[in-house]
Design a protein around this motif. Sequence first.
Motif, PDB file in Angstrom:
ATOM      1  N   GLN A  64       5.717  -3.999 -11.276  1.00 32.81           N
ATOM      2  CA  GLN A  64       6.746  -5.031 -11.168  1.00 32.81           C
ATOM      3  C   GLN A  64       7.755  -4.683 -10.072  1.00 32.81           C
ATOM      4  O   GLN A  64       8.189  -5.550  -9.314  1.00 32.81           O
ATOM      5  N   GLU A  65       8.110  -3.406  -9.964  1.00 32.59           N
ATOM      6  CA  GLU A  65       9.043  -2.983  -8.920  1.00 32.59           C
ATOM      7  C   GLU A  65       8.422  -3.133  -7.537  1.00 32.59           C
ATOM      8  O   GLU A  65       9.104  -3.519  -6.569  1.00 32.59           O
ATOM      9  N   VAL A  66       7.125  -2.843  -7.426  1.00 37.52           N
ATOM     10  CA  VAL A  66       6.432  -3.026  -6.141  1.00 37.52           C
ATOM     11  C   VAL A  66       6.522  -4.486  -5.720  1.00 37.52           C
ATOM     12  O   VAL A  66       6.832  -4.809  -4.566  1.00 37.52           O
ATOM     13  N   CYS A  67       6.240  -5.379  -6.671  1.00 35.21           N
ATOM     14  CA  CYS A  67       6.293  -6.816  -6.379  1.00 35.21           C
ATOM     15  C   CYS A  67       7.679  -7.233  -5.900  1.00 35.21           C
ATOM     16  O   CYS A  67       7.818  -7.966  -4.911  1.00 35.21           O
ATOM     17  N   PRO A  93      -4.449  -3.598  -7.369  1.00 38.35           N
ATOM     18  CA  PRO A  93      -3.408  -2.583  -7.149  1.00 38.35           C
ATOM     19  C   PRO A  93      -3.674  -1.286  -7.916  1.00 38.35           C
ATOM     20  O   PRO A  93      -3.448  -0.197  -7.381  1.00 38.35           O
ATOM     21  N   SER A  94      -4.169  -1.396  -9.148  1.00 37.42           N
ATOM     22  CA  SER A  94      -4.450  -0.181  -9.945  1.00 37.42           C
ATOM     23  C   SER A  94      -5.575   0.636  -9.326  1.00 37.42           C
ATOM     24  O   SER A  94      -5.497   1.871  -9.245  1.00 37.42           O
ATOM     25  N   GLN A  95      -6.631  -0.063  -8.872  1.00 36.06           N
ATOM     26  CA  GLN A  95      -7.743   0.654  -8.232  1.00 36.06           C
ATOM     27  C   GLN A  95      -7.290   1.327  -6.937  1.00 36.06           C
ATOM     28  O   GLN A  95      -7.671   2.463  -6.647  1.00 36.06           O
ATOM     29  N   TYR A  96      -6.466   0.633  -6.165  1.00 34.08           N
ATOM     30  CA  TYR A  96      -5.975   1.224  -4.912  1.00 34.08           C
ATOM     31  C   TYR A  96      -5.115   2.452  -5.209  1.00 34.08           C
ATOM     32  O   TYR A  96      -5.217   3.475  -4.536  1.00 34.08           O
ATOM     33  N   GLY A 151       5.494   7.015  -9.508  1.00 38.40           N
ATOM     34  CA  GLY A 151       6.504   6.638 -10.501  1.00 38.40           C
ATOM     35  C   GLY A 151       6.961   5.204 -10.405  1.00 38.40           C
ATOM     36  O   GLY A 151       7.775   4.748 -11.229  1.00 38.40           O
ATOM     37  N   LEU A 152       6.463   4.454  -9.438  1.00 34.59           N
ATOM     38  CA  LEU A 152       6.927   3.089  -9.213  1.00 34.59           C
ATOM     39  C   LEU A 152       6.057   2.102  -9.992  1.00 34.59           C
ATOM     40  O   LEU A 152       4.836   2.063  -9.823  1.00 34.59           O
ATOM     41  N   LYS A 197       0.828  -1.208   0.000  1.00 34.34           N
ATOM     42  CA  LYS A 197       0.000   0.000   0.000  1.00 34.34           C
ATOM     43  C   LYS A 197       0.864   1.260   0.000  1.00 34.34           C
ATOM     44  O   LYS A 197       0.583   2.228  -0.722  1.00 34.34           O
ATOM     45  N   GLU A 198       1.935   1.244   0.806  1.00 37.08           N
ATOM     46  CA  GLU A 198       2.828   2.407   0.849  1.00 37.08           C
ATOM     47  C   GLU A 198       3.497   2.627  -0.506  1.00 37.08           C
ATOM     48  O   GLU A 198       3.587   3.769  -0.994  1.00 37.08           O
TER      49      GLU A 198
END
Length: 548
Positions: A507-510, A533-536, A503-504, A496-497
């Motif tokens: 794939q980088e979040v994962c 994730p996109s909706q959040y 800009g992230l 969530k953070e």
Amino acid sequence: METIRTLIVDDEPRIRRGIERLVQSCGEGWEIAGVLSDGREALEFLHETGGAVDLVISDVKMPEMDGLTFVKEARKHYSFFPLFISGYDDFEYLRTALREGAVDYLLKPVDREQFHQRMAEIRDKIVSDRSRSRKFGELEQQAEKLQRTRQTQTLSYTTSPGVDLSRLGYWAQDFPKGHYRLMYVSLDALPVKSRSYTVKDWEAYFYALENILEELIDSHHAGTGGQGWCWRGGQSDFWALLLPEEGGDAEASVRELADRIRSAIRMYTPFSASIACSDAIEDLYLLPSAKRQCLSLIQYRLVSGGNRLFMPEDAGRSRQSEEQAEEEMPASAERLRQAVEQGRLSEALQCSRQFFEELKKKESPASIQRAVQNLLILIHSAALASCGHSGFSVPLEDALGKLQKAAHLQELRQEIDGLIEEAVREIERTRRSSNSSTPVEQAKAWIREHLAGDLTIKRIADHVHMNPTYFCECFKVQTGETVLDYVTRQRMERAKELLREPGLKLQEVCERIGYADVKYFSRLFKGWTGLTPSQYREQAAPARPGAD
């Protein structure tokens, strides 16, 4: 007598026929498997027959594919003895042939006596190799049986009451990786005539029941590609650890096996049995938690009756009668269970108030009674899971008896609230008496610092120098959730953070929270938050200046 299957490969028809006659002249123990003209044709023959030859007699130089190349390629897939025959008395050919594993190297024209002598030597080597292979196969089977016996003994120990699991070490490493389910098979109320059974009668029945389980589990997994272990628990119950085939419908497989077990018990014995099955566990160090879940699920038999299968996904539903439609538990019931399990008394009591407010909307007294009974079992299960080996002091039968005597809704709620308070008190006492709070807190801190890494239970337990099984027990007792649930929750909070950073990339979040598969992460995230994730990210994005 086993014959020695021989394949002859030579590009000259006259030589092929001559070698064939020589082989046949060696006696009845020799069989001509094929007579072919080049290496490529011979390689195709081996592929078609599964390499079912013992000896290959081959020329060295042939069109399409020479003998050396043919043998080199064929021995990548099949085991046989090669014998080269050539008219070229060349040391390089001889050295290459021997390097390829040739039994011998004969020059044309072949001398009959020399050929018979070589074939006798080859026959002795092949017979000796067959004997070694059989002995090795027998040893492998014995080792497999011993390993399975050892595994079953270990599983029996882990599900025995009051044992010290910390003494087992890293026992889960002896099992294959996969998603396991623990199954608990418990005999229902015994028939009246069983009172006349002798000790020998009971031993015979228990022996028969164990054999029924073993045969059904083995035959079921033989058809699906999975594995299974079963062992006797107490006086009239049995356990089974199931490893369904990867990629299949595990839930359907478990249900099918449970139905076959219940049917067989009814058919071959005078008993019936109820079966409880745990959620899937990827780490076998969570087996004690799976055991407690099964014991909690089987308690629904007191409400729903026997000869049934109880799965975690069915736990929130009433199954009092086949003719009655199943009714959903109020939404507050699951929140109440979580609050009890984590020792949050005020939140649990607030959920109890909401639960009974929702019950007022029901018109059927029977529906109200069933909902309260199911809630009681949820609370009892939460206390049982969080109190560890000490268990919960309030017997479920006593609590159900008090509910049945309640005269009105307010009295029902008082009984439930009293059970909640007692459960939370015992959970708090258990956590205070635990002497491992510091390692658990250290583990939680280490998990938060290493969310991007491979967070297996073994790695986490190793960091705090604890046995994985014992660590899982301590973590569950002190935090109210499993290690893997805590890891997932921390990863979702961190996700969530990260998703608030525009800009992230996803794939980088994962990668920063330890997931390699974006699709898997997205499904998991939606399961925890109700949003993709996109909706959040869209909801969390700050409003643009000037936007309405």
